[in-house]
Design a protein around this motif. Structure first.
Motif, mmCIF file in Angstrom:
data_model
loop_
_atom_site.group_PDB
_atom_site.id
_atom_site.type_symbol
_atom_site.label_atom_id
_atom_site.label_comp_id
_atom_site.label_asym_id
_atom_site.label_seq_id
_atom_site.Cartn_x
_atom_site.Cartn_y
_atom_site.Cartn_z
ATOM 1 N N VAL A 87 0.820 -1.209 0.000
ATOM 2 C CA VAL A 87 0.000 0.000 0.000
ATOM 3 C C VAL A 87 0.859 1.266 0.000
ATOM 4 O O VAL A 87 1.928 1.316 0.602
ATOM 5 N N GLN A 88 0.348 2.281 -0.721
ATOM 6 C CA GLN A 88 0.973 3.607 -0.771
ATOM 7 C C GLN A 88 -0.025 4.618 -0.206
ATOM 8 O O GLN A 88 -0.969 5.016 -0.901
ATOM 9 N N LEU A 89 0.175 5.028 1.034
ATOM 10 C CA LEU A 89 -0.793 5.897 1.697
ATOM 11 C C LEU A 89 -0.575 7.374 1.381
ATOM 12 O O LEU A 89 -1.533 8.130 1.277
ATOM 13 N N ASN A 90 0.668 7.794 1.237
ATOM 14 C CA ASN A 90 0.978 9.208 1.022
ATOM 15 C C ASN A 90 1.056 9.483 -0.475
ATOM 16 O O ASN A 90 2.003 9.061 -1.142
ATOM 17 N N ARG A 91 0.081 10.190 -0.999
ATOM 18 C CA ARG A 91 0.032 10.416 -2.444
ATOM 19 C C ARG A 91 1.155 11.318 -2.946
ATOM 20 O O ARG A 91 1.362 11.434 -4.161
ATOM 21 N N GLN A 92 1.882 11.958 -2.036
ATOM 22 C CA GLN A 92 3.025 12.784 -2.453
ATOM 23 C C GLN A 92 4.243 11.934 -2.808
ATOM 24 O O GLN A 92 5.193 12.424 -3.404
ATOM 25 N N GLU A 100 -10.080 1.554 -1.679
ATOM 26 C CA GLU A 100 -8.961 2.501 -1.667
ATOM 27 C C GLU A 100 -8.970 3.304 -0.373
ATOM 28 O O GLU A 100 -10.039 3.618 0.174
ATOM 29 N N PHE A 101 -7.779 3.608 0.116
ATOM 30 C CA PHE A 101 -7.663 4.508 1.259
ATOM 31 C C PHE A 101 -8.011 5.924 0.802
ATOM 32 O O PHE A 101 -7.402 6.460 -0.127
ATOM 33 N N PHE A 102 -8.981 6.528 1.482
ATOM 34 C CA PHE A 102 -9.480 7.836 1.071
ATOM 35 C C PHE A 102 -8.366 8.874 1.061
ATOM 36 O O PHE A 102 -8.283 9.709 0.150
ATOM 37 N N GLY A 143 -1.718 -1.514 -22.282
ATOM 38 C CA GLY A 143 -0.731 -0.572 -21.797
ATOM 39 C C GLY A 143 -1.002 -0.172 -20.354
ATOM 40 O O GLY A 143 -1.846 -0.752 -19.677
ATOM 41 N N ASN A 144 -0.306 0.841 -19.877
ATOM 42 C CA ASN A 144 -0.481 1.293 -18.502
ATOM 43 C C ASN A 144 -1.819 1.987 -18.313
ATOM 44 O O ASN A 144 -2.363 2.616 -19.223
ATOM 45 N N TYR A 145 -2.306 1.906 -17.113
ATOM 46 C CA TYR A 145 -3.508 2.631 -16.728
ATOM 47 C C TYR A 145 -3.105 3.944 -16.052
ATOM 48 O O TYR A 145 -1.957 4.106 -15.625
ATOM 49 N N PRO A 146 -4.042 4.898 -15.919
ATOM 50 C CA PRO A 146 -3.687 6.176 -15.285
ATOM 51 C C PRO A 146 -3.331 5.967 -13.818
ATOM 52 O O PRO A 146 -4.192 5.722 -12.978
ATOM 53 N N GLN A 147 -2.056 6.062 -13.510
ATOM 54 C CA GLN A 147 -1.576 5.718 -12.175
ATOM 55 C C GLN A 147 -2.125 6.652 -11.090
ATOM 56 O O GLN A 147 -2.336 6.231 -9.958
ATOM 57 N N GLY A 148 -2.339 7.918 -11.428
ATOM 58 C CA GLY A 148 -2.813 8.857 -10.412
ATOM 59 C C GLY A 148 -4.169 8.509 -9.855
ATOM 60 O O GLY A 148 -4.503 8.897 -8.732
ATOM 61 N N ALA A 149 -4.964 7.793 -10.622
ATOM 62 C CA ALA A 149 -6.270 7.366 -10.143
ATOM 63 C C ALA A 149 -6.212 5.986 -9.509
ATOM 64 O O ALA A 149 -7.148 5.570 -8.847
ATOM 65 N N ALA A 150 -5.118 5.274 -9.727
ATOM 66 C CA ALA A 150 -5.039 3.875 -9.315
ATOM 67 C C ALA A 150 -3.887 3.645 -8.346
ATOM 68 O O ALA A 150 -3.149 2.672 -8.456
ATOM 69 N N ASN A 151 -3.753 4.531 -7.371
ATOM 70 C CA ASN A 151 -2.606 4.453 -6.458
ATOM 71 C C ASN A 151 -2.421 3.069 -5.859
ATOM 72 O O ASN A 151 -1.314 2.559 -5.768
ATOM 73 N N ASN A 152 -3.499 2.461 -5.414
ATOM 74 C CA ASN A 152 -3.404 1.196 -4.695
ATOM 75 C C ASN A 152 -4.226 0.096 -5.338
ATOM 76 O O ASN A 152 -4.775 -0.766 -4.660
#
Length: 653
Positions: A78-83, A628-630, A101-110
């Motif tokens: 898990v990646q909790l800190n979006r920074q 997803e973690f809010f 191909g890759n998906y939009p990572q910014g929307a799919a953090n975890n």
């Protein structure tokens, strides 16, 4: 652990612990090579080992600890800190056919493609509805989902009418714990759809040079699905049902907003309308202008004509590149686990699988249903009409009066005239925003939505069952190249679905204003869920009774989406467990869509979490395809969740 790993390298597992270790190792190996694959029917895989261990004296608490440890290992990425997020899928093909191909990572953090599926039906050929597959490991998984504040693995619970109440009780407790899982899938709706997903594919409407494909391929084509395979489905990384260990899979997404814009705007999309592209860029064939569309029925016919044309074009392109991915991105490890690949000596991405599922994922369905209802009421219903179709389309091109550009106004007219026209468009928007919304229990609108969904699904299936000549030719050529009478090419199984996944912001940004009151570029609803409140208006939660809203999704239209039509509901934290269990039981009995998800959090909790994320690092929500973690979500996604409708116990609002 070292001893256990050495033994598992050459011997089958003998205990529950060894079986769980082996599953985690294989799962991790697939992730490491860029082919992340869901875990599958964990309770069916582990129950024989559990039974053997119990006979040898294993206690239930010890078994629960093994399942809990499995959960913790799965959730450790898990990646909790979006920074500080990273691109976690830099290579591989995501176990996805076609050209993903890759998906939009910014929307799919975890989103780590870590679904666990439990329950449902025994995978056999038993006549009738089959035998229920619930067991003790099913309960252990439900309890792990409740006990551990993780987002992965995301748990999917297959339900039947005869599911024992204790499983629904555990599911209710898990949901009220705030984990946004398990999600529920209806076996009575999915299994028949999967079973018939290959029927009549390539048959055509009569004999031609390439149809029926099964005849022209001379025994090298087989698209029908076996009952045992249909009963053995498990969720992919989000929710799409996969025929476990037997299929290649691709989505092929398409927004139904585009054919609606094309139907209203002479085959053009008005997102780019203005001095550069006039009425917008062409996306389909030229159809009549708004002034020549005389009835709502004519508009619907144009919408489905554009939809069919656009999707047929996409499918022909998909078949044109089928099997080519293996030349640049083969998957020898994943191919080992897919039936027929080894027997044929053909890689998964080359076409070696037993089945080849195409699941067109239609997005924006709730917005289109609301928009067509608004057009019917505002333009064509003599009792409620307030405008003409040409004026309404012009208002949409001008973003309801917030984008007054030439050639739709003249700068020479002066600011007063331009502002007057803009105010007229804004007044029309107020009418649109005051209309009821799909998925909130409005009988007329929900009924209209059900019929539209049925026709969307049928239109997509017909592209395969009545293929255009070039598409049928490609089907025959694939069968001749990849199949033999002994080992036929698996044909195609078409399974329509509804799914924005995490991309409700991205997909909304691609389209102009819509007739339901939505502004240019605003977010769409998640999956087939009710549309969120308007982004530029005060928050409105469209409060409705859960049972009432759930009932509005019941019907053959939603059932036709055999790759899933998730409905994401939000409830308050004080929702009574007995009331939620009653809702889940109604879903298991057949009420609602074929997938139900529930997020449990108060609007006040969301608001506080945006201000003090460190205090709410366990808050989780349903993110289109996983939990997803809010606090890990970017602000745009957080805002969309804060505007989602709320459902109340029973039918009290």
């Amino acid at each position: 652990m070292a001893e256990r790993m050495m033994r598992l390298s050459s011997e089958p597992p003998k205990t529950l612990l060894e079986a769980a270790q082996l599953l985690f190792t294989v799962h991790s190996s697939l992730h490491l090579i860029g082919e992340p694959t869901a875990i599958g029917r964990l309770d069916q895989l582990l129950f024989p080992f559990y039974e053997r261990d119990v006979a040898n004296g294993l206690l239930d608490d010890e078994a629960q600890e093994i399942i809990d440890c499995f959960w913790i290992k799965i959730g450790e990425k898990v990646q909790l800190n979006r920074q500080f997020v990273e691109d976690h899928q830099p290579y591989g093909n995501l176990a996805m056919g076609g050209m993903s191909g890759n998906y939009p990572q910014g929307a799919a953090n975890n989103q780590w493609i870590q679904q666990v599926t439990v329950g449902g039906t025994v995978a056999d050929e038993t006549p009738g509805e089959g035998k229920p597959a619930y067991n003790r490991v099913t309960l252990l998984c439900l309890r792990a989902a409740r006990r551990l504040p993780l987002n992965a693995p995301c748990l999917s619970l297959r339900v039947r009418k005869d599911i024992p109440p204790e499983y629904l009780h555990e599911a209710s407790l898990a949901l009220l714990s705030g984990g946004a899982h398990p999600i529920l899938l209806s076996d009575e709706k999915f299994i028949p759809g999967l079973l018939h997903s290959g029927d009549n594919v390539g048959n055509g409407t009569g004999e031609t040079a390439f149809t029926p494909v099964v005849d022209k391929a001379a025994g090298a084509w087989r698209s029908e699905v076996a009952l045992q395979a249909a009963r053995d489905y498990a969720c992919d990384g989000c929710y799409e049902p996969q025929l476990v260990g037997q299929n290649w899979f691709t989505l092929g997404g398409m927004s139904v907003l585009q054919p609606l814009e094309a139907a209203l705007n002479e085959g053009k999309s008005w997102t780019t309308a203005g001095p550069m592209y006039f009425r917008g860029q062409r996306v389909s064939f030229t159809s009549p202008p708004p002034k020549e569309i005389r009835s709502f029925e004519q508009l619907l016919a144009l919408f489905f004509q554009h939809l069919s044309w656009m999707y047929a074009k996409q499918v022909d392109g998909l078949l044109g590149v089928f099997g080519t991915m293996s030349a640049v991105c083969p998957s020898p490890l994943l191919s080992v686990f897919i039936d027929d690949c080894l027997d044929k000596g053909v890689d998964l991405y080359e076409g070696g699988a037993r089945y080849n599922i195409v699941a067109p994922c239609f997005t924006g369905c709730s917005t289109v249903i609301n928009s067509l209802y608004a057009i019917q009421k505002m333009v064509f219903d003599p009792d409620t009409a307030v405008t003409s179709l040409p004026e309404l389309v012009e208002a949409l091109i001008c973003d309801w009066g917030y984008r007054m550009d030439e050639p739709f106004i003249s700068t020479l007219a002066g600011p007063a005239r331009i502002e007057g026209k803009a105010e007229r468009f804004k007044k029309l928007r107020e009418v649109a925003m005051a209309l009821p919304r799909y998925g909130r229990g409005h009988q007329e609108l929900d009924g209209m939505g059900n019929e539209l969904l049925r026709r969307i699904a049928e239109t997509s299936v017909r592209v395969f069952t009545e293929p255009a000549a070039p598409t049928a030719q490609k089907m025959v050529e694939l069968a001749r190249r990849l199949g033999t009478p002994d080992k036929p090419f698996g044909g195609f199984q078409v399974q329509p679905g509804v799914g924005t996944f995490e991309n409700y912001l991205e997909f909304g940004a691609m389209f102009g204003a819509s007739a339901d009151g939505r502004r240019l570029g605003e977010t769409l609803a998640s999956d087939l869920s009710p549309s969120p409140g308007f982004a530029d208006q005060p928050v409105s939660h469209q409060v409705a009774g859960f049972m009432q809203a759930l009932s509005g999704y019941t019907g053959q239209g939603v059932d036709a989406f055999t790759s899933g039509a998730p409905t994401d509901f939000n409830i308050r934290e004080e929702f009574p467990v007995v009331s939620l269990q009653r809702v889940l039981a109604a879903f298991a009995e057949g009420r609602g869509s074929n997938i139900l998800t529930v997020t449990c959090a108060n609007p006040e909790t969301f608001a506080e979490a945006t201000r003090s994320p460190e205090k709410y690092d366990l808050l989780r929500v349903r993110m289109g395809g996983w939990s997803e973690f809010f606090v890990a979500m970017f602000p745009g996604h957080q805002a969309q969740h804060q505007r989602r409708p709320l459902s109340t116990p029973e039918d009290r609002s």
